[in-house]
Scaffold this motif. Structure first.
Motif, PDB file in Angstrom:
ATOM      1  N   LEU A 217       5.219  13.390 -55.908  1.00 56.46           N
ATOM      2  CA  LEU A 217       6.670  14.250 -55.640  1.00 56.46           C
ATOM      3  C   LEU A 217       5.975  15.306 -55.103  1.00 56.46           C
ATOM      4  CD1 LEU A 217       9.003  13.859 -58.627  1.00 56.46           C
ATOM      5  CD2 LEU A 217       9.007  12.859 -56.527  1.00 56.46           C
ATOM      6  N   GLY A 218       6.730  16.425 -54.191  1.00 55.29           N
ATOM      7  CA  GLY A 218       6.312  17.593 -53.789  1.00 55.29           C
ATOM      8  C   GLY A 218       7.576  18.255 -53.495  1.00 55.29           C
ATOM      9  N   THR A 219       7.558  19.392 -53.165  1.00 53.06           N
ATOM     10  CA  THR A 219       8.825  20.304 -52.929  1.00 53.06           C
ATOM     11  C   THR A 219       8.775  21.076 -51.746  1.00 53.06           C
ATOM     12  OG1 THR A 219      10.700  21.630 -53.818  1.00 53.06           O
ATOM     13  CG2 THR A 219       8.223  22.053 -54.468  1.00 53.06           C
ATOM     14  N   VAL A 220       9.861  21.157 -51.034  1.00 51.25           N
ATOM     15  CA  VAL A 220      10.092  22.061 -49.822  1.00 51.25           C
ATOM     16  C   VAL A 220      10.894  23.454 -50.027  1.00 51.25           C
ATOM     17  CG1 VAL A 220       9.434  20.461 -48.283  1.00 51.25           C
ATOM     18  CG2 VAL A 220      11.684  20.739 -48.712  1.00 51.25           C
ATOM     19  N   ASN A 221      11.246  23.198 -51.392  1.00 51.87           N
ATOM     20  CA  ASN A 221      12.152  24.447 -51.831  1.00 51.87           C
ATOM     21  C   ASN A 221      11.109  25.939 -51.668  1.00 51.87           C
ATOM     22  OD1 ASN A 221      14.371  22.676 -52.521  1.00 51.87           O
ATOM     23  ND2 ASN A 221      14.904  24.313 -53.980  1.00 51.87           N
ATOM     24  N   SER A 222      11.822  26.852 -51.836  1.00 54.50           N
ATOM     25  CA  SER A 222      11.081  28.199 -51.675  1.00 54.50           C
ATOM     26  C   SER A 222      10.071  28.254 -52.832  1.00 54.50           C
ATOM     27  CB  SER A 222      11.968  29.291 -51.517  1.00 54.50           C
ATOM     28  OG  SER A 222      12.758  29.552 -52.662  1.00 54.50           O
ATOM     29  N   ILE A 223       9.922  27.548 -53.810  1.00 59.20           N
ATOM     30  CA  ILE A 223       8.986  27.254 -54.660  1.00 59.20           C
ATOM     31  C   ILE A 223       7.569  27.003 -54.054  1.00 59.20           C
ATOM     32  CG2 ILE A 223      10.118  27.397 -56.811  1.00 59.20           C
ATOM     33  CD1 ILE A 223       9.737  24.250 -56.843  1.00 59.20           C
ATOM     34  N   ASN A 224       7.654  26.293 -52.840  1.00 53.70           N
ATOM     35  CA  ASN A 224       6.522  25.927 -52.177  1.00 53.70           C
ATOM     36  C   ASN A 224       6.012  26.964 -51.383  1.00 53.70           C
ATOM     37  OD1 ASN A 224       4.964  24.754 -49.731  1.00 53.70           O
ATOM     38  ND2 ASN A 224       5.614  23.019 -50.387  1.00 53.70           N
ATOM     39  N   LEU A 225       4.799  27.472 -51.576  1.00 58.01           N
ATOM     40  CA  LEU A 225       4.116  28.443 -50.959  1.00 58.01           C
ATOM     41  C   LEU A 225       4.125  28.737 -49.574  1.00 58.01           C
ATOM     42  CD1 LEU A 225       3.265  31.514 -52.139  1.00 58.01           C
ATOM     43  CD2 LEU A 225       0.613  30.681 -51.940  1.00 58.01           C
TER      44      LEU A 225
END
Length: 476
Positions: A217-225
């Motif tokens: 799992l990963g994310t592209v929400n703005s929690i992704n630097l």
């Protein structure tokens, strides 16, 4: 350049690694170990660069583990002219003698999220190919993040996207942009709740390290630097364009203020980092809608997120957020980059539902130049109307929130920039209410609302979401 966690429990990691992780392994957010600094002379040397060239120059200071020639290829591809309507990629448009709009909505989904997502799509594909890994993106959207991510990642090898959105809380245009995609690697999930419920599910699954590792799992929400760093570029670009007419001898002292329509605090956080790097920004002004938790925080020093039931459905829906994930990165800086103090603040939030930082309140403006304000539906309507009557420009409701609040923070002799959020065509009802103008669809999207839509409705249930992802996740 290495990256650490706001909560102190992650070994320093390179840029490529934090692109794939989303949340840090200890539940915190990745931040640079030390923030790169730029001098006035360096900034001035970038004046003649194109947007892709400027992006490579700035991102090279963060993505030090990616070869420069690869980074230049990524930014050329991400910001290629065929992907953007405006030749300059990010145009500046004056709407009166004091305020200019920074045009961030020229990309494929007509929203500012394209500015980060187009680069992130290139970067993720490169990192995954180099490491022979799969990545299953889990994200939450209140409107534009979802479509920007899906358009940037659709069809990419080794990537699947699981995008959560709140049922009935987006415009018809926003829903159609996402739900009409039929790529096998795109999965839209409409959650019975508000954006904060979607965001909490993302955090719950991202914080479950066993599940996260098992299903990549990963994310592209703005929690992704990666998104935060790529958004830095347009702050530098906007300052360079705003200062083009200033005599060369005066440019080093030339300041602008920037107003940012804000929901999850990611866009304005990029401005905070740009200012901290040395860009001459005088004020960063946060514009909230009726879900004004962040405005209250910057006015009082008390951060008290609201419940889902207390989160309003508004006519600027992408800002209908009451718990801003990226605020943790600002509070980390506010507390002297001390992970123990940061962790204590978040324990206070978990235990009491609020964080009291009133003792730090004088520093918000004096040290960081951060101010804020709130806008309502009536304000949006009046602002869209007045901008149209005064300049002939039509703006969307989120940008209208920004213009309304910007007008309250003008200072003599200091130009004000407002970051445009989306094209007004995405929100035709409020534009018609304000101006009587009926906006049609852009020509290249003329049949969008007629396309079949594919979405899975789901209750606010982490177990059900886990099962859904486990069955469909991409594996290597």
């Amino acid at each position: 350049m290495k990256y650490i966690s706001t909560r102190g429990g992650m070994e320093p990691a390179p840029y490529s690694a934090i692109l794939l992780e989303g949340l840090a392994t200890d539940g915190g957010l990745a931040v640079p170990e030390t923030l790169p600094q730029v001098s006035p002379a360096e900034i001035e040397s970038w004046r003649a660069l194109s947007y892709p060239e400027l992006a490579a120059e700035i991102l090279s200071r963060f993505a030090t583990d990616i070869p420069r020639e690869v980074l230049e290829r990524m930014t050329r591809d991400a910001y290629a002219s065929e992907r953007f309507v405006a030749e300059e990629i990010v145009p500046l448009t004056r709407i009166d003698d004091e305020i200019s709009l920074v045009g961030l909505s020229e990309g494929p989904t007509l929203a500012f999220k394209d500015m980060a997502m187009q680069f992130l799509g290139q970067a993720l594909e490169y990192v995954l190919a180099r490491t022979d890994r799969a990545l299953n993106i889990i994200g939450a959207t209140s409107g534009d993040t979802g479509s920007a991510a899906e358009y940037a990642l659709r069809g990419k090898d080794g990537v699947a996207v699981f995008m959560l959105s709140p049922q009935g809380r987006m415009s018809a245009f926003q829903r159609a942009q996402m739900y009409s995609l039929d790529d096998e690697n795109i999965h839209n999930i409409a959650i019975d709740g508000v954006f904060d419920d979607c965001q909490n599910l993302v955090k719950a699954l991202s914080g479950d390290l066993d599940f996260k590792r098992m299903h990549h799992l990963g994310t592209v929400n703005s929690i992704n630097l990666g998104r935060i760093t790529s958004q830095l570029v347009y702050y530098f670009w906007a300052w360079l364009r705003a200062s083009d007419g200033v005599p060369a001898a005066e440019r080093a002292a030339f300041e602008v203020s920037v107003t940012v329509p804000s929901g999850n605090f990611g866009n304005i956080l990029s401005g905070h980092l740009a200012k901290s790097m040395g860009l001459p920004l005088r004020k960063l002004v946060l514009a909230a809608n009726e879900n004004n938790v962040l405005d209250e925080f910057f006015r009082t020093g008390v951060y008290a997120p609201r419940s889902a039931a207390e989160t309003h459905a508004t006519s600027s829906p992408s800002m209908d957020i009451s718990k801003a994930s990226n605020l943790e990165r600002f509070v980390f800086d506010l507390l002297g980059r001390d992970p123990e103090r940061l962790a204590a603040a978040w324990r206070e939030l978990d235990e009491t539902g609020r964080i009291d930082l009133t003792g730090e309140l004088p520093r918000f403006d004096a040290e960081f130049g951060l101010q804020s304000g709130t806008s309502t539906h009536a304000d949006r309507v009046a602002t869209i109307r007045s901008v149209f009557e005064g300049s002939g420009q039509l703006i969307d409701p989120h940008t209208a929130d920004g213009v309304k609040v910007a007008r309250e923070h003008l200072e003599p002799g200091v130009p004000m920039l407002v970051l445009e959020t989306a094209k007004p065509e995405k929100f035709p009802d409020i534009v018609f209410e304000a101006t009587g103008e009926r906006l049609g669809m852009p020509e290249h999207l003329a049949d969008l609302l007629e396309l079949p839509q594919r979405v899975t409705e789901m209750p606010d249930d982490a177990a059900q979401l886990r099962a859904f992802i486990a069955e469909r996740a991409v594996q290597r």
